[in-house]
Motif scaffolding. Structure first.
Motif, PDB file in Angstrom:
ATOM      1  N   VAL A  59      21.472  14.501  -0.720  1.00 37.76           N
ATOM      2  CA  VAL A  59      22.649  14.657   0.123  1.00 37.76           C
ATOM      3  C   VAL A  59      22.490  13.771   1.362  1.00 37.76           C
ATOM      4  O   VAL A  59      22.294  14.266   2.461  1.00 37.76           O
ATOM      5  CB  VAL A  59      22.844  16.135   0.544  1.00 37.76           C
ATOM      6  N   PRO A  60      22.564  12.477   1.187  1.00 45.08           N
ATOM      7  CA  PRO A  60      22.284  11.575   2.307  1.00 45.08           C
ATOM      8  C   PRO A  60      23.523  11.360   3.159  1.00 45.08           C
ATOM      9  O   PRO A  60      23.976  10.255   3.350  1.00 45.08           O
ATOM     10  CB  PRO A  60      21.865  10.285   1.601  1.00 45.08           C
ATOM     11  N   ASP A  61      24.098  12.443   3.663  1.00 45.05           N
ATOM     12  CA  ASP A  61      25.354  12.321   4.389  1.00 45.05           C
ATOM     13  C   ASP A  61      25.176  12.332   5.887  1.00 45.05           C
ATOM     14  O   ASP A  61      26.048  11.910   6.615  1.00 45.05           O
ATOM     15  CB  ASP A  61      26.274  13.500   4.038  1.00 45.05           C
ATOM     16  N   GLY A  62      24.090  12.849   6.343  1.00 43.80           N
ATOM     17  CA  GLY A  62      23.947  13.092   7.769  1.00 43.80           C
ATOM     18  C   GLY A  62      23.907  11.814   8.579  1.00 43.80           C
ATOM     19  O   GLY A  62      23.816  10.721   8.046  1.00 43.80           O
ATOM     20  N   PRO A  63      23.996  11.970   9.884  1.00 40.65           N
ATOM     21  CA  PRO A  63      23.973  10.800  10.763  1.00 40.65           C
ATOM     22  C   PRO A  63      22.684   9.994  10.606  1.00 40.65           C
ATOM     23  O   PRO A  63      22.672   8.803  10.829  1.00 40.65           O
ATOM     24  CB  PRO A  63      24.062  11.416  12.162  1.00 40.65           C
ATOM     25  N   GLY A  64      21.642  10.672  10.193  1.00 41.53           N
ATOM     26  CA  GLY A  64      20.379   9.955  10.062  1.00 41.53           C
ATOM     27  C   GLY A  64      20.117   9.455   8.657  1.00 41.53           C
ATOM     28  O   GLY A  64      19.038   8.964   8.358  1.00 41.53           O
ATOM     29  N   GLY A  65      21.087   9.588   7.791  1.00 43.17           N
ATOM     30  CA  GLY A  65      20.871   9.183   6.404  1.00 43.17           C
ATOM     31  C   GLY A  65      20.629   7.694   6.270  1.00 43.17           C
ATOM     32  O   GLY A  65      21.091   6.898   7.073  1.00 43.17           O
ATOM     33  N   TYR A  66      19.915   7.340   5.224  1.00 39.85           N
ATOM     34  CA  TYR A  66      19.700   5.930   4.859  1.00 39.85           C
ATOM     35  C   TYR A  66      18.927   5.146   5.906  1.00 39.85           C
ATOM     36  O   TYR A  66      19.017   3.942   5.986  1.00 39.85           O
ATOM     37  CB  TYR A  66      21.039   5.201   4.633  1.00 39.85           C
ATOM     38  N   VAL A  67      18.190   5.811   6.757  1.00 37.15           N
ATOM     39  CA  VAL A  67      17.476   5.060   7.784  1.00 37.15           C
ATOM     40  C   VAL A  67      16.240   4.406   7.181  1.00 37.15           C
ATOM     41  O   VAL A  67      15.767   4.782   6.116  1.00 37.15           O
ATOM     42  CB  VAL A  67      17.066   5.985   8.945  1.00 37.15           C
ATOM     43  N   ALA A  68      15.722   3.452   7.911  1.00 36.97           N
ATOM     44  CA  ALA A  68      14.679   2.606   7.350  1.00 36.97           C
ATOM     45  C   ALA A  68      13.431   3.398   6.955  1.00 36.97           C
ATOM     46  O   ALA A  68      12.871   3.175   5.893  1.00 36.97           O
ATOM     47  CB  ALA A  68      14.302   1.519   8.345  1.00 36.97           C
ATOM     48  N   ASP A  69      13.022   4.318   7.798  1.00 38.93           N
ATOM     49  CA  ASP A  69      11.798   5.039   7.500  1.00 38.93           C
ATOM     50  C   ASP A  69      11.988   6.097   6.429  1.00 38.93           C
ATOM     51  O   ASP A  69      11.035   6.725   5.997  1.00 38.93           O
ATOM     52  CB  ASP A  69      11.272   5.709   8.775  1.00 38.93           C
ATOM     53  N   ASP A  70      13.231   6.269   6.016  1.00 34.83           N
ATOM     54  CA  ASP A  70      13.523   7.346   5.079  1.00 34.83           C
ATOM     55  C   ASP A  70      13.828   6.816   3.687  1.00 34.83           C
ATOM     56  O   ASP A  70      14.198   7.565   2.813  1.00 34.83           O
ATOM     57  CB  ASP A  70      14.735   8.141   5.598  1.00 34.83           C
ATOM     58  N   ARG A  71      13.703   5.533   3.485  1.00 35.12           N
ATOM     59  CA  ARG A  71      14.089   4.980   2.194  1.00 35.12           C
ATOM     60  C   ARG A  71      12.966   5.110   1.169  1.00 35.12           C
ATOM     61  O   ARG A  71      11.793   4.943   1.497  1.00 35.12           O
ATOM     62  CB  ARG A  71      14.451   3.494   2.343  1.00 35.12           C
ATOM     63  N   PRO A  72      13.362   5.398  -0.072  1.00 33.48           N
ATOM     64  CA  PRO A  72      12.360   5.381  -1.141  1.00 33.48           C
ATOM     65  C   PRO A  72      11.873   3.954  -1.354  1.00 33.48           C
ATOM     66  O   PRO A  72      12.546   2.985  -0.995  1.00 33.48           O
ATOM     67  CB  PRO A  72      13.134   5.874  -2.359  1.00 33.48           C
ATOM     68  N   ASP A  73      10.700   3.847  -1.946  1.00 34.38           N
ATOM     69  CA  ASP A  73      10.121   2.529  -2.182  1.00 34.38           C
ATOM     70  C   ASP A  73      10.670   1.940  -3.461  1.00 34.38           C
ATOM     71  O   ASP A  73       9.992   1.861  -4.484  1.00 34.38           O
ATOM     72  CB  ASP A  73       8.596   2.649  -2.254  1.00 34.38           C
ATOM     73  N   VAL A  74      11.908   1.527  -3.431  1.00 29.93           N
ATOM     74  CA  VAL A  74      12.549   0.923  -4.585  1.00 29.93           C
ATOM     75  C   VAL A  74      13.040  -0.467  -4.184  1.00 29.93           C
ATOM     76  O   VAL A  74      13.739  -0.614  -3.186  1.00 29.93           O
ATOM     77  CB  VAL A  74      13.741   1.768  -5.087  1.00 29.93           C
ATOM     78  N   VAL A  75      12.645  -1.465  -4.960  1.00 22.11           N
ATOM     79  CA  VAL A  75      13.053  -2.838  -4.689  1.00 22.11           C
ATOM     80  C   VAL A  75      14.125  -3.240  -5.697  1.00 22.11           C
ATOM     81  O   VAL A  75      13.982  -2.993  -6.897  1.00 22.11           O
ATOM     82  CB  VAL A  75      11.850  -3.803  -4.789  1.00 22.11           C
ATOM     83  N   VAL A  76      15.193  -3.853  -5.211  1.00 26.32           N
ATOM     84  CA  VAL A  76      16.277  -4.307  -6.075  1.00 26.32           C
ATOM     85  C   VAL A  76      16.137  -5.808  -6.308  1.00 26.32           C
ATOM     86  O   VAL A  76      16.144  -6.580  -5.348  1.00 26.32           O
ATOM     87  CB  VAL A  76      17.661  -4.015  -5.460  1.00 26.32           C
ATOM     88  N   VAL A  77      15.990  -6.202  -7.543  1.00 24.59           N
ATOM     89  CA  VAL A  77      15.978  -7.629  -7.862  1.00 24.59           C
ATOM     90  C   VAL A  77      17.144  -7.935  -8.796  1.00 24.59           C
ATOM     91  O   VAL A  77      17.687  -7.043  -9.455  1.00 24.59           O
ATOM     92  CB  VAL A  77      14.656  -8.073  -8.527  1.00 24.59           C
ATOM     93  N   VAL A  78      17.515  -9.198  -8.798  1.00 25.55           N
ATOM     94  CA  VAL A  78      18.540  -9.683  -9.715  1.00 25.55           C
ATOM     95  C   VAL A  78      17.864 -10.625 -10.694  1.00 25.55           C
ATOM     96  O   VAL A  78      17.183 -11.569 -10.278  1.00 25.55           O
ATOM     97  CB  VAL A  78      19.667 -10.416  -8.956  1.00 25.55           C
ATOM     98  N   GLN A 127      30.498  13.002   8.085  1.00 24.11           N
ATOM     99  CA  GLN A 127      30.942  11.629   8.278  1.00 24.11           C
ATOM    100  C   GLN A 127      29.951  10.671   7.621  1.00 24.11           C
ATOM    101  O   GLN A 127      28.774  10.999   7.525  1.00 24.11           O
ATOM    102  CB  GLN A 127      31.073  11.312   9.771  1.00 24.11           C
ATOM    103  N   PRO A 128      30.339   9.523   7.187  1.00 29.87           N
ATOM    104  CA  PRO A 128      31.736   9.075   7.196  1.00 29.87           C
ATOM    105  C   PRO A 128      32.544   9.649   6.033  1.00 29.87           C
ATOM    106  O   PRO A 128      31.968  10.111   5.065  1.00 29.87           O
ATOM    107  CB  PRO A 128      31.587   7.552   7.048  1.00 29.87           C
ATOM    108  N   ASP A 129      33.831   9.591   6.159  1.00 27.24           N
ATOM    109  CA  ASP A 129      34.744  10.010   5.103  1.00 27.24           C
ATOM    110  C   ASP A 129      34.690  11.509   4.852  1.00 27.24           C
ATOM    111  O   ASP A 129      34.900  11.965   3.728  1.00 27.24           O
ATOM    112  CB  ASP A 129      34.470   9.253   3.796  1.00 27.24           C
ATOM    113  N   ALA A 130      34.413  12.314   5.887  1.00 29.85           N
ATOM    114  CA  ALA A 130      34.421  13.765   5.730  1.00 29.85           C
ATOM    115  C   ALA A 130      35.813  14.213   5.284  1.00 29.85           C
ATOM    116  O   ALA A 130      36.826  13.702   5.769  1.00 29.85           O
ATOM    117  CB  ALA A 130      34.038  14.437   7.043  1.00 29.85           C
ATOM    118  N   GLY A 131      35.838  15.172   4.365  1.00 31.28           N
ATOM    119  CA  GLY A 131      37.102  15.677   3.868  1.00 31.28           C
ATOM    120  C   GLY A 131      37.619  14.926   2.645  1.00 31.28           C
ATOM    121  O   GLY A 131      38.477  15.438   1.934  1.00 31.28           O
TER     122      GLY A 131
END
Lengths: 269, 269
Positions: A32-51, B73-77
DNA sequence: TGAATAGTGTCTTTCAGACAATATGGA
DNA sequence: TCCATATTGTCTGAAAGACACTATTCA
């Protein structure tokens, strides 16, 4: 409908920088990564995206795929499809083009590119978790790689893969190439993808030979012609004619705007 | 596909670029992540991988999609498809199942799941760069979400989306749902995907009504029956019969092992 | 009995596939 | 001239689509 959706998600939101002391949250909170602190740098899983780019062309009557010889461990000496780590400010197709240029020395752009598949096995790279978003790309000219230190690319006939004379593929890249070939074959059946494999302007004989090479068949020229010309948007006629070698001169065509083949060009039964 | 082409034209703004870490190397080096120090933590781009689930079922004669109301947020609701950040030790389908359970309170597993598409626009989430690997999933039972704090899921008829009475979708999730619907329709044409939408054992009438609902058509019962029974591996006959309401009892069938429909069940002409 | 759904038989149209015939260049 | 390829014409078989007809249950 889709336009509204894209518009709706373009908002000037400011990103909240992270000041978390905890390194990682639990999986439940991660879901549930909805909070204001979601997706922050120190909270990211160690997954690398390559193409990774499954890049094909037709060269002298053979379907060829672009591979790069690896010079470092792991899998040094084996061959890989061109790949690049996705940058935060680029989309998949841009990263794919960058990979082909930087790693294989190919300067020509793709004639066509589209998503292929995600390769997400946990052990596909021994160094860390790497999720590969593979794209399928084709060109109408199997140009030789330009010189330079990074120009270790080579077009390999797909028929050579798996033979003693052929390349040994690194990681799960045999899977990526195989998936690309099968998707390419399917796209020829349902779309005008084949027009991206020939240089403009082209004859219907050249277009038919692209089908022959990719599918490993010999389509009947008369029926193929009728089918292509009966499909709106597949090819655009021009006034020109071309004499290839011997034989009657053939009418020249350009690529259509992008057709969906309904009904498709049949393959196998 | 065309989708990719459109997306490629959308360049993210400078906002994302400004957040780049100063520790990052140049793009050229990034393109060759072969060295022993490759993929280390301080060298990873700020890209988050999430899995979003385009999850469909047939409920009382309508095609429904599972959505979750956003509370923050963002896009709550607004409403979003269930999603989760990919953990380093799980594959896409596991994360998809976790998202459906944790975010929507759905406990039943998917009847079938497969990759859908990667949504890679740079500005699709205002917080940071999020690459979504969407999967297409279906179930044969549109079960009500279980209770609990996280059980904010609801099955919405896809026909309601875009209407005043329907849900307003968050981010680019309208695009994800639309892509899922179109892929589902295509899978019914070429594979036995429809069998995953009905509970076993099922009658051919029930299977046909799944086609009717997904495609918005009314297939001819006689021709449909012939077509399905003529395709090896599509359905497996059983000895049983079932009386639905009025009418002659119908033979019951189980799902076949997984068939490729050659030729397909035709749609539109 | 009538309504409703399942299942069978059959006809027509469409289209893929095969192949003959003609057109037009080069060797 | 012959040969090779392009292009057009025509026939045949398979399958989709339409629809009449029979079968079997419930109200």
């Amino acid at each position: 409908m889709a336009k509204d959706g894209k518009k709706a998600d373009r908002r000037p939101g400011g990103r909240v920088k992270a000041q978390k002391s905890v390194k990682k949250r639990s999986a439940e909170v991660r879901a549930v990564p909805d909070g204001p602190g979601g997706y922050v740098a120190d909270d990211r899983p160690d997954v690398v995206v390559v193409v990774d780019v499954s890049y094909f062309a037709v060269d002298r009557g053979a379907l060829v795929v672009l591979l790069v010889e690896r010079t470092r461990q792991p899998d040094a000496g084996r061959w890989a499809v061109p790949g690049a780590v996705l940058e935060p400010d680029e989309v998949l197709t841009d990263a794919a083009a960058r990979a082909v240029v930087a790693r294989a020395g190919i300067l020509e752009p793709f004639t066509r590119v589209e998503q292929l598949a995600v390769f997400d096995a946990g052990d596909r790279d021994p160094r860390t978790r790497v999720v590969s978003t593979a794209v399928l790309a084709v060109t109408s000219t199997a140009a030789a790689p330009a010189g330079g230190a990074l120009a270790s690319g080579r077009w390999w006939p797909v028929g050579a893969i798996g033979t003693p004379a052929g390349p040994s593929l690194a990681f799960d890249h045999l899977d990526i190439v195989t998936t690309g070939i099968e998707r390419l074959r399917a796209r020829l059946e349902l779309t005008d993808f084949a027009t991206a494999l020939v240089e403009e302007p082209f004859t219907l004989g050249e277009l038919r030979r692209a089908y022959d090479v990719v599918w490993g068949v010999e389509l009947e020229p008369a029926n193929f012609r009728r089918k292509v010309l009966a499909t709106p948007g597949f090819v655009v006629p021009t006034a020109g004619k071309r004499i290839v070698g011997t034989g009657r001169p053939a009418d020249l065509y350009l690529r259509g705007g992008g057709a969906v083949l309904h009904p498709p060009i049949p393959r196998q039964r």
